[in-house]
Scaffold this motif. Structure first.
Motif, short mmCIF file in Angstrom:
data_model
loop_
_atom_site.label_atom_id
_atom_site.label_comp_id
_atom_site.label_asym_id
_atom_site.label_seq_id
_atom_site.Cartn_x
_atom_site.Cartn_y
_atom_site.Cartn_z
N LEU A 1 6.46 -2.45 -4.61
CA LEU A 1 5.75 -1.31 -3.80
C LEU A 1 6.69 -0.11 -4.11
N ARG A 2 7.94 -0.52 -3.39
CA ARG A 2 9.16 0.82 -3.34
C ARG A 2 9.27 1.30 -4.62
N PHE A 3 9.36 0.34 -5.72
CA PHE A 3 9.61 1.27 -6.99
C PHE A 3 8.27 1.85 -7.43
N GLY A 4 7.07 1.36 -7.28
CA GLY A 4 5.84 1.98 -7.45
C GLY A 4 5.98 3.66 -6.58
N LEU A 5 6.22 3.47 -5.48
CA LEU A 5 6.34 4.64 -4.62
C LEU A 5 7.27 5.66 -5.25
N ALA A 6 8.46 5.22 -5.65
CA ALA A 6 9.51 5.76 -6.04
C ALA A 6 9.01 6.56 -7.45
N CYS A 7 8.48 5.85 -8.26
CA CYS A 7 7.88 6.54 -9.50
C CYS A 7 6.86 7.56 -9.30
N LEU A 8 6.01 7.27 -8.40
CA LEU A 8 4.92 8.57 -7.78
C LEU A 8 5.64 9.49 -7.24
N HIS A 9 6.62 9.38 -6.54
CA HIS A 9 7.50 10.56 -5.66
C HIS A 9 8.11 11.33 -6.85
N ILE A 10 8.77 10.72 -7.98
CA ILE A 10 9.39 11.43 -8.94
C ILE A 10 8.43 12.32 -9.92
N THR A 11 7.05 11.57 -9.95
CA THR A 11 5.97 12.27 -10.72
C THR A 11 5.47 13.45 -9.95
N LEU A 12 5.51 13.25 -8.65
CA LEU A 12 4.98 14.51 -8.06
C LEU A 12 6.00 15.66 -7.66
N LEU A 13 7.26 15.17 -7.90
CA LEU A 13 8.12 16.18 -7.93
C LEU A 13 8.24 17.31 -9.02
N ILE A 14 7.82 16.48 -10.33
CA ILE A 14 7.85 17.34 -11.35
C ILE A 14 6.35 18.17 -11.83
N ALA A 15 5.27 17.39 -11.02
CA ALA A 15 3.76 17.98 -11.27
C ALA A 15 3.78 19.34 -11.06
N PRO A 16 4.26 20.21 -9.92
CA PRO A 16 4.38 21.36 -9.47
C PRO A 16 4.61 22.32 -10.86
N PHE A 17 5.68 21.73 -11.54
CA PHE A 17 6.13 22.80 -12.63
C PHE A 17 5.12 23.02 -13.71
N PHE A 18 4.29 21.82 -13.80
CA PHE A 18 2.94 21.92 -14.90
C PHE A 18 1.89 22.46 -14.21
N ILE A 19 1.71 22.39 -12.98
CA ILE A 19 0.48 23.38 -12.37
C ILE A 19 1.00 24.58 -12.38
N LEU A 20 2.00 25.13 -11.88
CA LEU A 20 2.49 26.53 -12.31
C LEU A 20 2.40 27.18 -13.59
N GLY A 21 2.68 26.02 -14.61
CA GLY A 21 2.99 26.47 -16.03
C GLY A 21 1.74 26.75 -16.71
N GLY A 22 0.53 26.15 -15.90
CA GLY A 22 -0.73 26.44 -16.52
C GLY A 22 -1.45 25.16 -17.65
#
Length: 57
Positions: free
Chosen positions: A35-56
């Motif tokens: 579960l910790r590993f899954g949350l860490a992967c989700l954490h990294i994905t969510l850290l990267i996501a705003p760049f894609f959101i703002l990039g359109g």
């Protein structure tokens, strides 16, 4: 609101969610390592996501 303001607003919420998942992953005991590993992967994905959101993307 314009489209950029909406994207910034969404990115802000995603970054808060990333921080929350990171804190939960750190505070979980080692017995639930998968579960910790899954949350860490989700954490990294969510850290990267705003760049894609703002990039359109």
């Amino acid at each position: 609101m314009g489209p950029l303001v909406c994207q910034i607003h969404l990115s802000w919420r995603v970054m808060w969610l990333a921080g929350a998942t990171g804190m939960v992953a750190v505070l979980l005991p080692r017995q639930v390592a998968a579960l910790r590993f899954g949350l860490a992967c989700l954490h990294i994905t969510l850290l990267i996501a705003p760049f894609f959101i703002l990039g359109g993307v």
